[in-house]
Design a protein around this motif. Structure first.
Motif, PDB file in Angstrom:
ATOM      1  N   GLU A  65       0.902  -1.236   0.122  1.00  0.00           N
ATOM      2  CA  GLU A  65       0.071  -0.047  -0.031  1.00  0.00           C
ATOM      3  C   GLU A  65       0.971   1.227  -0.046  1.00  0.00           C
ATOM      4  O   GLU A  65       0.672   2.146  -0.679  1.00  0.00           O
ATOM      5  CB  GLU A  65      -0.917   0.006   1.281  1.00  0.00           C
ATOM      6  N   ARG A  66       1.816   1.220   0.693  1.00  0.00           N
ATOM      7  CA  ARG A  66       2.956   2.281   0.886  1.00  0.00           C
ATOM      8  C   ARG A  66       3.598   2.496  -0.580  1.00  0.00           C
ATOM      9  O   ARG A  66       3.662   3.885  -1.002  1.00  0.00           O
ATOM     10  CB  ARG A  66       3.881   2.117   2.006  1.00  0.00           C
ATOM     11  N   ARG A  67       3.909   1.415  -1.279  1.00  0.00           N
ATOM     12  CA  ARG A  67       4.562   1.501  -2.692  1.00  0.00           C
ATOM     13  C   ARG A  67       3.354   2.223  -3.591  1.00  0.00           C
ATOM     14  O   ARG A  67       3.569   2.735  -4.401  1.00  0.00           O
ATOM     15  CB  ARG A  67       4.841   0.084  -2.981  1.00  0.00           C
ATOM     16  N   ARG A  68       2.230   1.802  -3.576  1.00  0.00           N
ATOM     17  CA  ARG A  68       1.204   2.540  -4.130  1.00  0.00           C
ATOM     18  C   ARG A  68       0.918   3.899  -4.053  1.00  0.00           C
ATOM     19  O   ARG A  68       0.697   4.674  -4.942  1.00  0.00           O
ATOM     20  CB  ARG A  68      -0.143   1.452  -3.920  1.00  0.00           C
ATOM     21  N   SER A  79       1.587   6.044   5.400  1.00  0.00           N
ATOM     22  CA  SER A  79       2.680   7.029   6.246  1.00  0.00           C
ATOM     23  C   SER A  79       4.026   6.291   5.851  1.00  0.00           C
ATOM     24  O   SER A  79       4.129   5.108   5.931  1.00  0.00           O
ATOM     25  CB  SER A  79       2.373   7.207   7.524  1.00  0.00           C
ATOM     26  N   GLN A  80       5.065   7.272   5.505  1.00  0.00           N
ATOM     27  CA  GLN A  80       6.315   6.639   5.261  1.00  0.00           C
ATOM     28  C   GLN A  80       7.346   6.490   6.830  1.00  0.00           C
ATOM     29  O   GLN A  80       8.194   6.234   6.915  1.00  0.00           O
ATOM     30  CB  GLN A  80       7.060   7.505   4.483  1.00  0.00           C
ATOM     31  N   ASP A  81       6.341   7.157   7.864  1.00  0.00           N
ATOM     32  CA  ASP A  81       7.098   6.961   9.512  1.00  0.00           C
ATOM     33  C   ASP A  81       6.656   5.650   9.660  1.00  0.00           C
ATOM     34  O   ASP A  81       5.372   5.400  10.082  1.00  0.00           O
ATOM     35  CB  ASP A  81       6.340   8.056  10.228  1.00  0.00           C
ATOM     36  N   GLN A  82       7.426   4.663  10.014  1.00  0.00           N
ATOM     37  CA  GLN A  82       7.128   3.457  10.793  1.00  0.00           C
ATOM     38  C   GLN A  82       6.317   3.451  11.964  1.00  0.00           C
ATOM     39  O   GLN A  82       5.763   2.634  12.507  1.00  0.00           O
ATOM     40  CB  GLN A  82       8.427   2.420  10.702  1.00  0.00           C
ATOM     41  N   ARG A  83       6.633   4.441  12.717  1.00  0.00           N
ATOM     42  CA  ARG A  83       6.239   4.641  14.089  1.00  0.00           C
ATOM     43  C   ARG A  83       4.642   4.907  14.145  1.00  0.00           C
ATOM     44  O   ARG A  83       3.984   4.612  15.109  1.00  0.00           O
ATOM     45  CB  ARG A  83       6.795   5.756  14.908  1.00  0.00           C
ATOM     46  N   GLU A  84       4.267   5.283  12.930  1.00  0.00           N
ATOM     47  CA  GLU A  84       2.621   5.564  12.992  1.00  0.00           C
ATOM     48  C   GLU A  84       1.750   4.467  12.538  1.00  0.00           C
ATOM     49  O   GLU A  84       1.983   3.759  11.496  1.00  0.00           O
ATOM     50  CB  GLU A  84       2.371   6.735  11.929  1.00  0.00           C
ATOM     51  N   LYS A  85       1.030   3.886  13.651  1.00  0.00           N
ATOM     52  CA  LYS A  85       0.280   2.774  13.510  1.00  0.00           C
ATOM     53  C   LYS A  85      -1.038   2.960  12.945  1.00  0.00           C
ATOM     54  O   LYS A  85      -1.626   4.047  12.953  1.00  0.00           O
ATOM     55  CB  LYS A  85       0.268   2.053  15.154  1.00  0.00           C
ATOM     56  N   GLU A  86      -1.848   1.801  12.415  1.00  0.00           N
ATOM     57  CA  GLU A  86      -3.061   1.764  11.926  1.00  0.00           C
ATOM     58  C   GLU A  86      -3.727   0.551  12.144  1.00  0.00           C
ATOM     59  O   GLU A  86      -3.158  -0.432  12.000  1.00  0.00           O
ATOM     60  CB  GLU A  86      -2.917   2.148  10.520  1.00  0.00           C
ATOM     61  N   ASN A  87      -4.819   0.680  12.603  1.00  0.00           N
ATOM     62  CA  ASN A  87      -5.754  -0.752  13.002  1.00  0.00           C
ATOM     63  C   ASN A  87      -5.684  -1.422  11.500  1.00  0.00           C
ATOM     64  O   ASN A  87      -5.954  -0.785  10.544  1.00  0.00           O
ATOM     65  CB  ASN A  87      -7.111  -0.288  13.840  1.00  0.00           C
TER      66      ASN A  87
END
Length: 838
Positions: free
Chosen positions: A61-64, A210-218
């Motif tokens: 998804e990040r790549r898209r 997000s490109q920030d690995q610290r940002e989480k998502e359910n």
């Protein structure tokens, strides 16, 4: 693409084998392969599957959304602008959904005292006669205007209704449906899927937006089920069979049905307020991870049909969970609105996938059910004889003749006392009056007319009005009659439309009943469309070996470089498992539990001495698996014969309380009593059956299974007509492939025969491996495993044991005193270690 997280967001510190598992799974998905993953039970397989697949999903998804800047540098400014706008649209859609979901989560967090809605209560529906009348039917016009295509299990009316029930989509939803790749996770039962959902809740993973690995998502998850699981209309859910539930549901949606007779839970896309409620349902489902019961309860709370409303959730979901049958049948997938194209399909507990496919599409109908179906059809015809016209009368007459032909065939078999007979489809319908019947047209008629629901509804109506039941010959007048018998006949009729090479019909007979059975022999054709459409297909299980069988039987059409196999070790220390093949007992006689030698009373008594000696050494619980229920009953009868020293059964019973599995026993109650005996310090011995209720999915960890004994090998009955048909199919398949490769005829025959023998060995040892795996369930568990039969000493059998068991195996030809000494040493060391830890 490389993984964005070195631990794949695993909630714990992964073991090395788990890290290897996740890395290989991630790469398998990235490369678009078919992957077969073997990882022993107790190694955290479910979490490894979840973490690797979700990490890839969010990375993709990040790549898209953010793309690869290097690839974009070669595009002209207009293409770059279009791509940037497209990605911004995806990002905006994503953030808008997250904002809505966060609002719902905050709202739900304020109400932690919510209780589940009351469980579904089954009630009978009040049925009116006019609901049971058949509409006029003209097959020619139906064929011309409503093409079924390749789907023979959904009528055109049904598909039209499903099309009408699709929710109104916004432009953003269209983008989401097009671009969101999904993980479709399947297991055998809803209870196993519920366990998977519990594991899914443990995951905290970075956002794909997000490109920030610290940002989480359910994780956005949706549990899917059939109407039987999700229907909240008590008048429909309380019907007698799944087919009746399905057809009554569709009947309530027919165009022209007055509003107050329609299902009150079904929303319409025509009304904007319904679309808003549907949107609210969707957001509530994916705001938190829920299982199938949670979704049904949400539907009750919101007064929305969760079965149909779930379709609105699919486009936004990242993970779909559903049981095997809803994936394996194309008609079921289409009815639910599930597409496998370009998605990731993961099948857990896949060791019996070929059997699961065959079971899903196989049919068994006893003679008594056919007789009752025949009476129900005749009773319906008698009631509505003046109102049945045209094609309705023609097709119902064909159904009556076909039912009568099947009944006559089974009655003849019953009189001849033949235990099993194989026959082709044309032999079943070759009698006078049925040879001109076209099964395809008859199936189409039954589906289009909803005949099964109409006739079963009339049978229910009779009971409601006068308590009458249509009884069959030989049954008590007031005995409860089987439900859904016409639905069984319908499935049998569908089987008649299958190619002859795919399956075979059998007449089976035992002391209880005679039945007509259809067995699917060729599972690959019914899984091939999934493999070809999906981005990647993952099969995972504790005992997937031998691996070559998958390429031979289920994936012969997959290029060898696209079929990847992986076998991982166990997380337990080698010293925690003692694996001992035993060819001889304490008397020195051979253990040979082949079918023809199972009446050897001396060998049975020798086995009792071995079990008795191990009972004196091993603490807590022991499980002994036998090849069949019949042999278990035979051996316990032998053990109960009194001698001067007392019967073997009573001697063993003084050491450990004995429990015995049977076909009729309640497994939950049996396991509770077994566990209570162990916890009370008495010790317990469970006598069970390989392939029985206790051999799969049951946890004998820790005290419940300090010893597992496998007696003999559970080879199928080689004289069975069904088994012969399966082996003939395997051999023919191998012969044809060898011939196509240019092998000489003699070589083809030799390879074909070897393939049949391998198939028998593989089926047998996979069942044994499943039974053995019941005892070792976590890193600190330990158990002794005894394989009692001279055949366990052969390389042919030992090579089919899991690698982690082979690494702990002792010499095969040890005499009993040495075996007993090692057993003592093993448990003395483990008991001492346990005391030191305390």
């Amino acid at each position: 693409m490389k993984p964005s997280h070195h631990k794949f967001h695993h909630p714990y510190e992964p073991y090395n084998i788990q890290a290897d598992f996740m890395l290989n799974l991630y790469q398998c998905i990235e490369d678009g392969n078919v992957g077969i993953f073997e990882s022993p039970t107790g190694t955290g397989k479910s979490l490894s599957l979840i973490c690797a697949a979700l990490t890839w999903l969010r990375d993709d998804e990040r790549r898209r959304i953010f793309g690869d800047q290097g690839d974009e540098s070669e595009l002209d400014w207009l293409e770059q602008a279009e791509m940037k706008a497209r990605r911004q649209q995806l990002l905006d859609t994503h953030m808008d959904l997250e904002e809505k979901l966060n609002t719902i989560r905050l709202r739900n967090a304020k109400d932690q005292s919510r209780k589940h809605a009351a469980k579904r209560v089954k009630i009978d529906e009040t049925i009116e006669e006019q609901d049971l009348l058949l509409e006029d039917y003209e097959s020619n016009s139906e064929i011309g205007n409503n093409k079924l295509g390749g789907d023979q299990s959904l009528s055109s009316t049904t598909r039209a209704l499903l099309e009408q029930l699709k929710p109104v989509k916004s432009a953003q939803e269209d983008v989401r449906e097009e671009d969101r790749t999904k993980v479709i996770f399947c297991s055998r039962t809803h209870s196993q899927l519920t366990q998977f959902v519990k594991e899914l809740r443990k995951i905290s993973i970075s956002s794909g937006a997000s490109q920030d690995q610290r940002e989480k998502e359910n994780v956005k998850h949706l549990a899917l089920g059939s109407r039987k699981n999700l229907c909240i209309n008590l008048k429909v859910a309380g019907l007698s069979s799944t087919t009746a539930i399905n057809e009554r549901c569709l009947d309530l949606q027919k165009p022209g049905t007055v509003q107050d007779q329609k299902c009150k839970y079904l929303l319409s896309k025509v009304f904007s307020e319904d679309s808003e409620r549907l949107e609210d349902f969707k957001n509530n489902v994916i705001a938190r991870i829920q299982d199938i019961e949670d979704i049904a309860n949400l539907g009750r709370k919101m007064s929305i049909c969760p079965y149909y409303a779930a379709r609105s959730v699919i486009s936004a979901a990242e993970v779909l969970t559903l049981p095997y049958p809803l994936l394996l049948q194309r008609s079921a997938r289409e009815a639910l609105g599930v597409a496998v194209k370009d998605n990731i399909v993961i099948i857990d507990e896949a060791h019996n996938l070929a059997s699961a496919i065959a079971d899903t599409l196989s049919v068994v109908v006893p003679l008594t059910h056919l007789e009752l179906a025949h009476k129900q059809v005749l009773g319906y015809c008698q009631k509505f004889r003046n109102k049945l016209k045209g094609k309705n009368r023609v097709y119902i007459a064909q159904i009556v003749r076909l039912l009568k032909a099947c009944i006559t065939r089974l009655q003849q078999a019953k009189e001849s006392r033949t235990t099993e007979t194989s026959l082709l489809a044309n032999e079943l319908i070759s009698t006078s009056g049925t040879d001109q019947i076209q099964p395809h047209k008859l199936v189409k008629y039954i589906q289009e007319s909803k005949l099964v629901y109409k006739i079963e509804g009339y049978a229910v109506l009779l009971e409601q009005q006068s308590g009458q039941q249509l009884n069959v010959r030989g049954s008590e007048q007031n005995a409860p009659q089987p439900k859904g018998v016409l639905a069984e006949f319908q499935n049998l009729l569908i089987a008649l439309t299958n190619p002859t090479s795919e399956g075979r019909f059998f007449i089976t007979q035992n002391a209880m009943e005679v039945a007509l059975k259809y067995t699917l022999l060729d599972p690959q054709a019914h899984f091939e469309d999934i493999v070809k459409e999906a981005r990647a297909v993952i099969l995972a299980g504790g005992t997937m070996s031998p691996m070559n069988e998958w390429s031979e039987q289920l994936f012969p059409y997959v290029n060898i470089d696209k079929l990847q196999t992986y076998s991982f070790g166990h997380i337990i220390d080698k010293g925690n498992v003692l694996v001992q093949p035993l060819s001889r007992g304490s008397t020195g006689d051979e253990f040979d539990f082949t079918f023809n030698n199972r009446r050897n009373k001396r060998m049975d008594n020798d086995l009792s001495l071995l079990v008795e000696r191990i009972c004196t050494i091993a603490p807590d619980g022991m499980v002994v698996f036998f090849p069949s229920y019949e042999y278990l009953a035979s051996i316990t009868a032998t053990w109960k014969i009194a001698t001067e020293a007392g019967s073997p059964f009573s001697r063993i019973g003084t050491l450990k309380q004995i429990f015995q599995e049977s076909k009729e026993v309640n497994v939950d109650e049996l396991l509770t009593e077994y566990s209570n005996a162990i916890n009370a310090g008495k010790g317990a011995l469970m006598l069970a059956v390989v392939g029985g209720k206790l051999s799969e999915g049951i946890n004998f960890s820790d005290k419940l299974g300090r010893v597992v004994i496998c007696v003999g090998l559970p080879y199928p009955n080689v004289k069975s007509a069904e088994w012969k048909a399966k082996v003939e199919y395997i051999e023919r398949l191998k012969y044809d492939r060898s011939k196509a490769e240019g092998a000489p005829d003699s070589g083809c025959k030799a390879k074909a025969q070897a393939a049949g023998m391998d198939y028998a060995d593989n089926i047998t040892m996979r069942a044994v491996n499943q039974s053995i795996g019941r005892a070792i369930r976590h890193k600190n568990d330990y158990a002794a495993i005894y394989l009692i039969d001279k055949r366990y000493a052969t390389s042919k059998i030992q090579s089919r044991l899991p690698a982690w068991l082979r690494s702990s195996m002792r010499e095969s030809e040890k005499l009993w005193p040495q075996v007993e000494q090692e057993c003592n040493q093993f448990f003395a060391k483990k008991t001492q270690g346990s005391l030191q830890r305390i």
